[in-house]
Design a protein around this motif. Structure first.
Motif, PDB file in Angstrom:
ATOM      1  N   VAL A  86       0.835  -1.202   0.000  1.00 20.40           N
ATOM      2  CA  VAL A  86       0.000   0.000   0.000  1.00 20.40           C
ATOM      3  C   VAL A  86       0.872   1.256   0.000  1.00 20.40           C
ATOM      4  O   VAL A  86       0.559   2.231  -0.683  1.00 20.40           O
ATOM      5  CB  VAL A  86      -0.990  -0.003   1.182  1.00 20.40           C
ATOM      6  CG1 VAL A  86      -1.768   1.303   1.249  1.00 20.40           C
ATOM      7  CG2 VAL A  86      -1.942  -1.177   1.068  1.00 20.40           C
ATOM      8  N   SER A  87       1.966   1.236   0.725  1.00 19.99           N
ATOM      9  CA  SER A  87       2.865   2.394   0.736  1.00 19.99           C
ATOM     10  C   SER A  87       3.497   2.631  -0.629  1.00 19.99           C
ATOM     11  O   SER A  87       3.685   3.781  -1.037  1.00 19.99           O
ATOM     12  CB  SER A  87       3.957   2.217   1.788  1.00 19.99           C
ATOM     13  OG  SER A  87       3.410   2.356   3.071  1.00 19.99           O
ATOM     14  N   ILE A  88       3.802   1.561  -1.341  1.00 21.17           N
ATOM     15  CA  ILE A  88       4.357   1.704  -2.694  1.00 21.17           C
ATOM     16  C   ILE A  88       3.332   2.367  -3.606  1.00 21.17           C
ATOM     17  O   ILE A  88       3.643   3.299  -4.344  1.00 21.17           O
ATOM     18  CB  ILE A  88       4.800   0.331  -3.247  1.00 21.17           C
ATOM     19  CG1 ILE A  88       6.020  -0.170  -2.471  1.00 21.17           C
ATOM     20  CG2 ILE A  88       5.099   0.419  -4.752  1.00 21.17           C
ATOM     21  CD1 ILE A  88       6.402  -1.605  -2.760  1.00 21.17           C
ATOM     22  N   LEU A  89       2.087   1.890  -3.539  1.00 21.18           N
ATOM     23  CA  LEU A  89       1.026   2.479  -4.367  1.00 21.18           C
ATOM     24  C   LEU A  89       0.731   3.914  -3.950  1.00 21.18           C
ATOM     25  O   LEU A  89       0.535   4.795  -4.801  1.00 21.18           O
ATOM     26  CB  LEU A  89      -0.230   1.611  -4.281  1.00 21.18           C
ATOM     27  CG  LEU A  89      -0.092   0.190  -4.846  1.00 21.18           C
ATOM     28  CD1 LEU A  89      -1.328  -0.632  -4.518  1.00 21.18           C
ATOM     29  CD2 LEU A  89       0.184   0.219  -6.332  1.00 21.18           C
ATOM     30  N   ALA A  90       0.709   4.179  -2.644  1.00 21.84           N
ATOM     31  CA  ALA A  90       0.448   5.539  -2.154  1.00 21.84           C
ATOM     32  C   ALA A  90       1.563   6.498  -2.575  1.00 21.84           C
ATOM     33  O   ALA A  90       1.292   7.664  -2.887  1.00 21.84           O
ATOM     34  CB  ALA A  90       0.300   5.533  -0.636  1.00 21.84           C
ATOM     35  N   ALA A  91       2.794   6.019  -2.604  1.00 18.16           N
ATOM     36  CA  ALA A  91       3.909   6.865  -3.053  1.00 18.16           C
ATOM     37  C   ALA A  91       3.727   7.259  -4.519  1.00 18.16           C
ATOM     38  O   ALA A  91       4.015   8.394  -4.905  1.00 18.16           O
ATOM     39  CB  ALA A  91       5.235   6.139  -2.847  1.00 18.16           C
ATOM     40  N   GLN A  92       3.214   6.339  -5.311  1.00 18.33           N
ATOM     41  CA  GLN A  92       2.952   6.646  -6.719  1.00 18.33           C
ATOM     42  C   GLN A  92       1.793   7.645  -6.855  1.00 18.33           C
ATOM     43  O   GLN A  92       1.835   8.535  -7.698  1.00 18.33           O
ATOM     44  CB  GLN A  92       2.664   5.370  -7.500  1.00 18.33           C
ATOM     45  CG  GLN A  92       3.862   4.455  -7.609  1.00 18.33           C
ATOM     46  CD  GLN A  92       5.031   5.115  -8.317  1.00 18.33           C
ATOM     47  OE1 GLN A  92       4.879   5.773  -9.335  1.00 18.33           O
ATOM     48  NE2 GLN A  92       6.218   4.965  -7.755  1.00 18.33           N
TER      49      GLN A  92
END
Length: 182
Positions: free
Chosen positions: A76-82
């Motif tokens: 989720v953090s990877i997607l939120a960073a994007q």
């Protein structure tokens, strides 16, 4: 979030084929080849009106330390960073997930709601009033609702808690995928 109020969730797509398989492969098998499809879907989320880098932050759904160790990464953090990069709105990580909860996957709606009682704790005061909550999948919305409720409780450190006399925020919720069409 006032008791009994609902948090509407804006999603880019339904949690159906092919996004369901892509999300599962990414989350559970660390299959990075699925990331481009999910990034395309994330870019379909409309930028929130009036929100920019000076007045809003994105709050990614926190994970537990145990799940982070088990998976080896935080999807989720990877997607939120994007999403943060796409919208040009910073991430904020002032909420922690309590370790006594279990994965929401496979639970009924009632089990999801009770599983998330006091599942999140505010660790610092948000720097702005506009908080954009983000999760990868919002089946019932229980996780995003619980996260929203945590933002209306005082922070755990006393200096932050004393600086929140009204503790009112403008919350919006977003997800890569929501529920199912069926």
């Amino acid at each position: 979030m006032a008791a009994g109020s609902a948090l509407s969730i804006q999603a880019s797509t339904f949690y159906d084929y092919p996004i369901r398989q892509a999300i599962r492969a990414f989350k559970h098998d660390e299959d990075m080849s699925k990331l481009p499809l999910m990034l395309h879907a994330i870019r379909q989320l409309p930028r929130p009106r009036g929100c920019h880098h000076d007045n809003a932050v994105i709050v990614a759904m926190p994970t537990t330390p145990q799940r982070l160790v088990k998976r080896g990464f935080d999807p989720v953090s990877i997607l939120a960073a994007q999403l943060s990069k796409h919208w040009q709105i910073p991430l904020w990580q002032g909420v922690r997930r309590i370790d006594h909860t279990v994965s929401q996957q496979g639970l009924t709606r009632a089990e999801r709601l009770s599983n998330l009682n006091n599942a999140f704790v505010l660790t610092e005061t948000p720097p702005v009033k506009r908080l954009l909550l983000f999760d990868d999948v919002a089946t019932t919305g229980a996780s995003l609702q619980a996260l929203g409720r945590a933002l209306y409780k005082p922070a755990t450190n006393t200096a932050s808690a004393s600086s929140l006399p009204t503790n009112r925020y403008h919350l919006s919720a977003y997800a890569l995928a929501h529920g199912s069409q069926q």
